[in-house]
Scaffold this motif. Structure first.
Motif, PDB file in Angstrom:
ATOM      1  N   LEU A  98      49.078  17.669  -5.585  1.00 25.60           N
ATOM      2  CA  LEU A  98      49.776  16.873  -6.810  1.00 25.60           C
ATOM      3  C   LEU A  98      51.367  16.938  -6.461  1.00 25.60           C
ATOM      4  O   LEU A  98      51.762  15.349  -6.283  1.00 25.60           O
ATOM      5  CB  LEU A  98      49.790  17.828  -7.949  1.00 25.60           C
ATOM      6  CG  LEU A  98      48.623  18.137  -8.591  1.00 25.60           C
ATOM      7  CD1 LEU A  98      48.622  18.475  -9.884  1.00 25.60           C
ATOM      8  CD2 LEU A  98      48.384  15.959  -9.131  1.00 25.60           C
ATOM      9  N   SER A 103      46.667  12.036  -5.893  1.00 28.78           N
ATOM     10  CA  SER A 103      46.297  11.962  -8.144  1.00 28.78           C
ATOM     11  C   SER A 103      45.989  12.749  -8.836  1.00 28.78           C
ATOM     12  O   SER A 103      45.543  13.679  -8.517  1.00 28.78           O
ATOM     13  CB  SER A 103      45.284  11.080  -8.111  1.00 28.78           C
ATOM     14  OG  SER A 103      43.670  10.993  -7.634  1.00 28.78           O
ATOM     15  N   VAL A 104      45.994  13.023 -10.466  1.00 26.86           N
ATOM     16  CA  VAL A 104      45.378  14.065 -11.061  1.00 26.86           C
ATOM     17  C   VAL A 104      44.101  13.759 -11.183  1.00 26.86           C
ATOM     18  O   VAL A 104      43.609  14.805 -11.135  1.00 26.86           O
ATOM     19  CB  VAL A 104      45.396  13.596 -12.131  1.00 26.86           C
ATOM     20  CG1 VAL A 104      44.926  14.747 -12.714  1.00 26.86           C
ATOM     21  CG2 VAL A 104      47.250  13.830 -12.514  1.00 26.86           C
ATOM     22  N   THR A 105      43.582  12.440 -10.653  1.00 26.07           N
ATOM     23  CA  THR A 105      42.310  12.889 -10.575  1.00 26.07           C
ATOM     24  C   THR A 105      41.352  13.672  -9.561  1.00 26.07           C
ATOM     25  O   THR A 105      40.490  14.714  -9.541  1.00 26.07           O
ATOM     26  CB  THR A 105      41.356  11.457 -10.924  1.00 26.07           C
ATOM     27  OG1 THR A 105      41.634  10.229 -11.830  1.00 26.07           O
ATOM     28  CG2 THR A 105      39.567  11.251 -10.533  1.00 26.07           C
ATOM     29  N   VAL A 125      38.831  15.283 -15.588  1.00 22.65           N
ATOM     30  CA  VAL A 125      40.300  15.708 -16.067  1.00 22.65           C
ATOM     31  C   VAL A 125      40.797  16.085 -17.035  1.00 22.65           C
ATOM     32  O   VAL A 125      41.836  16.733 -17.304  1.00 22.65           O
ATOM     33  CB  VAL A 125      40.939  13.436 -15.841  1.00 22.65           C
ATOM     34  CG1 VAL A 125      42.088  13.900 -15.608  1.00 22.65           C
ATOM     35  CG2 VAL A 125      40.282  13.254 -14.091  1.00 22.65           C
ATOM     36  N   GLU A 126      40.032  15.892 -18.038  1.00 20.52           N
ATOM     37  CA  GLU A 126      40.629  16.485 -19.066  1.00 20.52           C
ATOM     38  C   GLU A 126      40.942  17.541 -19.305  1.00 20.52           C
ATOM     39  O   GLU A 126      41.408  18.986 -19.299  1.00 20.52           O
ATOM     40  CB  GLU A 126      40.228  15.909 -20.254  1.00 20.52           C
ATOM     41  CG  GLU A 126      39.828  14.405 -21.198  1.00 20.52           C
ATOM     42  CD  GLU A 126      39.469  13.312 -19.861  1.00 20.52           C
ATOM     43  OE1 GLU A 126      37.941  13.979 -19.061  1.00 20.52           O
ATOM     44  OE2 GLU A 126      39.288  12.670 -19.967  1.00 20.52           O
ATOM     45  N   ALA A 177      43.562  19.191 -16.597  1.00 21.42           N
ATOM     46  CA  ALA A 177      45.018  18.874 -17.448  1.00 21.42           C
ATOM     47  C   ALA A 177      44.902  19.665 -18.111  1.00 21.42           C
ATOM     48  O   ALA A 177      46.025  20.226 -18.235  1.00 21.42           O
ATOM     49  CB  ALA A 177      45.041  17.493 -17.728  1.00 21.42           C
ATOM     50  N   PRO A 180      51.789  19.169 -17.799  1.00 27.60           N
ATOM     51  CA  PRO A 180      51.230  18.213 -17.439  1.00 27.60           C
ATOM     52  C   PRO A 180      50.649  18.133 -16.213  1.00 27.60           C
ATOM     53  O   PRO A 180      51.761  18.118 -15.663  1.00 27.60           O
ATOM     54  CB  PRO A 180      51.067  17.036 -18.193  1.00 27.60           C
ATOM     55  CG  PRO A 180      52.197  17.170 -19.080  1.00 27.60           C
ATOM     56  CD  PRO A 180      52.790  17.941 -19.024  1.00 27.60           C
ATOM     57  N   PRO A 181      49.808  17.646 -15.108  1.00 26.85           N
ATOM     58  CA  PRO A 181      49.698  17.884 -13.751  1.00 26.85           C
ATOM     59  C   PRO A 181      50.382  16.312 -13.416  1.00 26.85           C
ATOM     60  O   PRO A 181      50.798  15.960 -12.618  1.00 26.85           O
ATOM     61  CB  PRO A 181      48.011  17.124 -13.453  1.00 26.85           C
ATOM     62  CG  PRO A 181      47.324  17.471 -14.985  1.00 26.85           C
ATOM     63  CD  PRO A 181      48.662  18.412 -16.014  1.00 26.85           C
ATOM     64  N   SER A 182      50.566  15.652 -14.329  1.00 25.65           N
ATOM     65  CA  SER A 182      51.169  14.316 -13.953  1.00 25.65           C
ATOM     66  C   SER A 182      52.992  14.625 -13.930  1.00 25.65           C
ATOM     67  O   SER A 182      53.389  13.431 -13.277  1.00 25.65           O
ATOM     68  CB  SER A 182      51.362  13.291 -14.753  1.00 25.65           C
ATOM     69  OG  SER A 182      51.629  13.582 -15.938  1.00 25.65           O
ATOM     70  N   GLU A 183      53.395  15.694 -14.421  1.00 22.08           N
ATOM     71  CA  GLU A 183      54.497  16.083 -14.056  1.00 22.08           C
ATOM     72  C   GLU A 183      55.199  17.083 -12.713  1.00 22.08           C
ATOM     73  O   GLU A 183      55.739  17.390 -12.791  1.00 22.08           O
ATOM     74  CB  GLU A 183      55.853  16.140 -15.625  1.00 22.08           C
ATOM     75  CG  GLU A 183      54.670  15.978 -16.582  1.00 22.08           C
ATOM     76  CD  GLU A 183      56.324  14.733 -16.418  1.00 22.08           C
ATOM     77  OE1 GLU A 183      57.517  14.980 -16.198  1.00 22.08           O
ATOM     78  OE2 GLU A 183      55.516  13.311 -16.310  1.00 22.08           O
ATOM     79  N   ARG A 236      57.355  15.575 -10.097  1.00 27.10           N
ATOM     80  CA  ARG A 236      58.746  15.409 -10.376  1.00 27.10           C
ATOM     81  C   ARG A 236      59.251  17.199 -10.294  1.00 27.10           C
ATOM     82  O   ARG A 236      60.238  16.902  -9.787  1.00 27.10           O
ATOM     83  CB  ARG A 236      58.719  14.521 -11.897  1.00 27.10           C
ATOM     84  CG  ARG A 236      60.670  14.396 -11.948  1.00 27.10           C
ATOM     85  CD  ARG A 236      59.728  13.662 -13.248  1.00 27.10           C
ATOM     86  NE  ARG A 236      59.559  14.512 -14.458  1.00 27.10           N
ATOM     87  CZ  ARG A 236      60.552  15.042 -15.463  1.00 27.10           C
ATOM     88  NH1 ARG A 236      61.957  15.435 -14.884  1.00 27.10           N
ATOM     89  NH2 ARG A 236      60.546  15.666 -16.389  1.00 27.10           N
TER      90      ARG A 236
END
Length: 335
Positions: free
Chosen positions: A65, A70-72, A83-84, A87, A97-100, A103
């Motif tokens: 990541l 991508s998270v997927t 994905v849920e 996560a 969360p993995p989306s962070e 960053r």
């Protein structure tokens, strides 16, 4: 952990083989019964086969990541069916969360020769911060970690040099992650109140800590719950203390989602370096004061727990049916 024995190497290979996602497949690969395989592996590594595989795969996903996956893609590469589910596991392990991940990872250690960020509430500029080569590592009792791009790394002394008390590290991780999850829950519930109800004085004259001023309303309690982490991170980074910002619920939620991953990565970095006894000298205090890092983390967690319960009492006074904030309930639900 001793890797001189070929048999233990074989067991480790069986656990981490891409095709061995289940204990049954691992045992078959190692030509052993599931019971014997699990027992032998746990004795040799201090960790169950399934737990080690799950942890190393999450470490690999975090690294992927950070480097643009991508998270997927990271979720399915780690062996998750959804994905849920990935996560939830990622948040439980890392605290955000993995989306962070892209960053946050790599911003935990500042280059001493670079200036501190001007705005302590904003993410640090990438060119001012040196990426930590092991920032995707999770606590491990055996020192076995994912090492990019496809290898493993075994810490000296099986990780004991950087994680001398693995059970204590696990307890700390649970406390930090529950604090963040519970704060997020309370911020979400606070949106059910209008501005007047959030700002209404509920406990006249209430002061939690003298330097934070009165905390008589839901807004003020939640504001200081978030601001405490902002202040201590600024002190550690050598930045100016943040101003007493807007405690509107939307602004407060944005501030929390910014500070939460930076807070958990800072704690992970302190643990990795074994820096709990390091001393922080806060020159912005008058007069300057010194604080032991371990004490700072204990301080923040202690008063965060107190404020979370205060917020609950105030919300119940308005008529909201909020939960008890019990870590046992959180543990069950996150599992």
């Amino acid at each position: 952990m001793t890797f001189g024995r070929d048999r233990l190497r074989e067991l480790l290979d069986a656990v981490l083989d891409e095709n061995n996602a289940t204990l049954e497949r691992m045992a078959q690969h190692a030509y052993a019964s599931q019971w014997h395989f699990s027992r032998t592996f746990a004795v040799g590594t201090g960790e169950s086969p399934v737990a080690l595989r799950r942890r190393v795969m999450l470490e690999r996903a975090a690294w992927q990541l950070r480097h643009g996956s991508s998270v997927t893609d990271a979720a399915f590469a780690a062996g998750y069916d959804s994905v849920e589910g990935f996560a939830r596991a990622f948040v439980r392990a890392y605290g955000y969360p993995p989306s962070e991940a892209a960053r946050v990872l790599g911003t935990g250690r500042r280059d001493p020769g670079a200036p501190a960020p001007v705005d302590p509430g904003a993410p640090a500029p990438v060119d001012h911060w040196a990426p930590a080569p092991v920032d995707h590592w999770l606590p491990a009792p055996n020192g076995v970690h994912f090492h990019p791009p496809t290898n493993l790394w075994v810490e000296e002394d099986g990780g004991r040099s950087t994680a001398p008390d693995y059970p204590a590290a696990e307890v700390l991780a649970q406390m930090v992650q529950h604090d963040l999850a519970d704060t997020r829950y309370l911020l979400a519930r606070a949106t059910e109140l209008d501005d007047d109800e959030r700002d209404r004085i509920r406990f006249p004259g209430l002061v939690v800590l003298e330097w934070d001023g009165p905390e008589e309303s839901v807004s003020r309690v939640l504001g200081n719950l978030v601001r405490a982490k902002e202040m201590w991170l600024a002190a550690m980074a050598g930045a100016d203390h943040p101003e007493d910002s807007d405690n509107g619920i939307d602004s407060l939620t944005v501030r929390f989602e910014d500070v939460a991953p930076r807070w958990v990565e800072t704690i992970r970095d302190i643990h990795r370096r074994g820096a709990w006894g390091d001393v922080l000298i806060d020159a912005l205090c008058d007069p300057p004061e010194s604080f032991v890092l371990g004490g700072v983390v204990a301080h923040v967690l202690t008063f965060a727990a107190h404020r979370r319960q205060l917020a609950r009492h105030m919300m119940r006074a308005v008529g909201l049916d909020v939960d008890h904030g019990d870590p046992l309930d959180w543990n069950r639900s996150s599992s």
